[in-house]
Motif scaffolding. Sequence first.
Motif, PDB file in Angstrom:
ATOM      1  N   ASP A 162       0.947  -1.410  -0.041  1.00  0.00           N
ATOM      2  CA  ASP A 162      -0.099  -0.107   0.122  1.00  0.00           C
ATOM      3  C   ASP A 162       1.116   1.242  -0.063  1.00  0.00           C
ATOM      4  O   ASP A 162       0.799   2.284  -0.712  1.00  0.00           O
ATOM      5  CB  ASP A 162      -0.897   0.097   1.310  1.00  0.00           C
TER       6      ASP A 162
ATOM      7  N   GLU B  73       2.818   1.607  -3.346  1.00  0.00           N
ATOM      8  CA  GLU B  73       2.035   2.286  -4.423  1.00  0.00           C
ATOM      9  C   GLU B  73       1.519   3.618  -4.350  1.00  0.00           C
ATOM     10  O   GLU B  73       1.331   4.327  -5.230  1.00  0.00           O
ATOM     11  CB  GLU B  73       0.848   1.157  -4.605  1.00  0.00           C
ATOM     12  N   THR B  74       1.067   3.792  -3.180  1.00  0.00           N
ATOM     13  CA  THR B  74       0.736   5.073  -3.014  1.00  0.00           C
ATOM     14  C   THR B  74       1.513   6.143  -3.157  1.00  0.00           C
ATOM     15  O   THR B  74       1.339   7.387  -3.912  1.00  0.00           O
ATOM     16  CB  THR B  74       0.276   5.204  -1.305  1.00  0.00           C
TER      17      THR B  74
ATOM     18  N   ARG C 136       2.376   6.487  -6.805  1.00  0.00           N
ATOM     19  CA  ARG C 136       1.440   6.661  -7.821  1.00  0.00           C
ATOM     20  C   ARG C 136       1.189   5.545  -8.783  1.00  0.00           C
ATOM     21  O   ARG C 136       1.417   5.801 -10.347  1.00  0.00           O
ATOM     22  CB  ARG C 136       1.224   8.173  -8.553  1.00  0.00           C
TER      23      ARG C 136
ATOM     24  N   ARG D 198      -3.344   0.191  -4.161  1.00  0.00           N
ATOM     25  CA  ARG D 198      -3.621   1.394  -3.886  1.00  0.00           C
ATOM     26  C   ARG D 198      -3.686   2.093  -5.150  1.00  0.00           C
ATOM     27  O   ARG D 198      -2.467   2.540  -5.571  1.00  0.00           O
ATOM     28  CB  ARG D 198      -2.625   2.149  -2.820  1.00  0.00           C
TER      29      ARG D 198
END
Length: 518
Positions: A142, A145-146, A149, A164
């Motif tokens: 998470d 990936e956050t 982006r 995410r």
Amino acid sequence: MADQYDAVVVGAGATGGWAAKQLTEAGLRVLLLEAGSDIPLSEFASAPAMPGLASRQHIQRTLRRSYSATTRNLFVDDVSNPYTTPPERPFFWIRGQQVGGRSLMWNGMTIRFSDYEFKPSRFDGYGPDWPIKYSDIAGYYDLVETFLRVHGSYENLPQAPDGRFITPIPFTEGEECVKQLVESRWSDRRVVAARGVRRIQPLGSGDEWPSFTAQGSTLEAARRTGRLTVRANALASRIELDPRGHRARRVIAIDKMAGGSEFAVETKFVILCASTIETTRLLLNSEIGNGSVLGRFLMDHVNCYISGVAPALAGKPLQGGLAGSVGGFIPNFRHGDSRPRGFIRGYQVKIVVQRALGESRNFRMEECPFFFSACGEMLPREYNRVSVDARTQDAYGVPIPHIDCKMSANEERLAVDALEFMSEIADGGGFVVREEGPLNALGLMVHEVGTARMGADPETSVVNHLNQCWEVPNVFVTDGSCFVTSGWQNPTLTMMALTVRACDFIGRRLKPDDWLGA
Ligand SMILES: Cc1cc2nc3c(=O)[nH]c(=O)nc-3n(C[C@H](O)[C@H](O)[C@H](O)COP(=O)(O)OP(=O)(O)OC[C@H]3O[C@@H](n4cnc5c(N)ncnc54)[C@H](O)[C@@H]3O)c2cc1C
């Protein structure tokens, strides 16, 4: 007097950047050692003419899909960076040696592992399993990936867990046709939007480092803390232990700009992010983990592809290039398939239609090109091995790797199955195949993993479930060398998530002072 840091990270590439970010943000003073130079943005955006370099890249230039006149300066000079293989078993070791490592060249595709990969023996009885399960790493996926982006669509597939995501990049009309064809013909298969970071083409056309590079993401964040020191042209050659041999005390490195002289750095933690084979070379040269399976179970991925044109779509406008999170992929569908096929595990198929495919592909602008490429699991085999021989050294006197690796019948059968499936899709869509790439030569997927694997038992693994070396617990191995299985997914997202997880452990749960004087 040696310099002193809380942590030394070896390698400033895709994983080293994450280690630097995580540890500096946790308050540690970090030295990042990088064997290559710190190239300026201008050299990334437009490659300087380096006379004679191409003739010294007999291995790098075999990577047809990405090596070109504009990118060749990001790949190593093979003559100055030697390694050996048995003559009958070549291994094409593709490397980038500079701050940023191969994050400067990667395509940015990111797919999560699932418990089909972490606990494979539950599904097909063939081990080993990882000592961690999906839920142990999900939160770190998470986080990565956050920050990066990652584009993607929510699909609820057990073999490719959702992440995410920011909005997926839309399919072209041609990709939409393939999706309808595949999903109507095979009820167990899905064509889903590619998952990954956005790449810009041509490389680095702006005035800032793009966010898919370590410089434009993790290293920038680490630098902002004021606690990061980057030392380029510094080749870590060995790790020295305390007199009892229980803790790493110093990292010895070679200053390539100072005539190859050595320097030492004292540290409480060492995090190895030098890339799979280099990290294992360093451990072997430091005689850490030698009593275990260090060097064994090297894996790459099975790759085969078909490409050509889609006559029914001729004249349609082409949208964007091949690299990054464009197009779609068919997640592995063989995991639930109990019919005997002569192989276990499976593969993904990348689907790209109606996009500009790069200079090496053979089509005219008015045609509509397609490219289907399979990426399949390679099983861990003890005989696939990286070793060093003290008598064979590089220009700095550091023993070089010997890579001895071959595919097994499982990989060969898996590639046949993947090629048949891709040909069936092409037939169904009325596509004309112009080029077929059967099973790739090893190394050319640039997904090398294994050789210092994780495990629950020091007899059969090099690091524990937190990436700590069993023998020397203040040395952490967090790049692809810790992989137990290769999966069918592009591996870098998992390497990054494991790096963040291990560094989170160091930064939050261990007090650095616990190690002082040990
Ligand atoms: C063209 C291309 C496309 C790719 N596309 C994808 C993709 O879409 N998805 C994906 O998952 N993966 C992809 N990859 C693979 C991905 O780039 C690697 O998995 C990833 O970069 C590995 O990260 P790393 O930090 O282990 O190694 P690297 O990024 O290679 O960084 C290692 C760094 O360590 C340095 N180093 C090595 N030894 C030493 C030493 N002894 N002392 C000091 N420094 C040292 C090196 O110079 C290098 O800078 C691609 C690779 C290439 C080349």
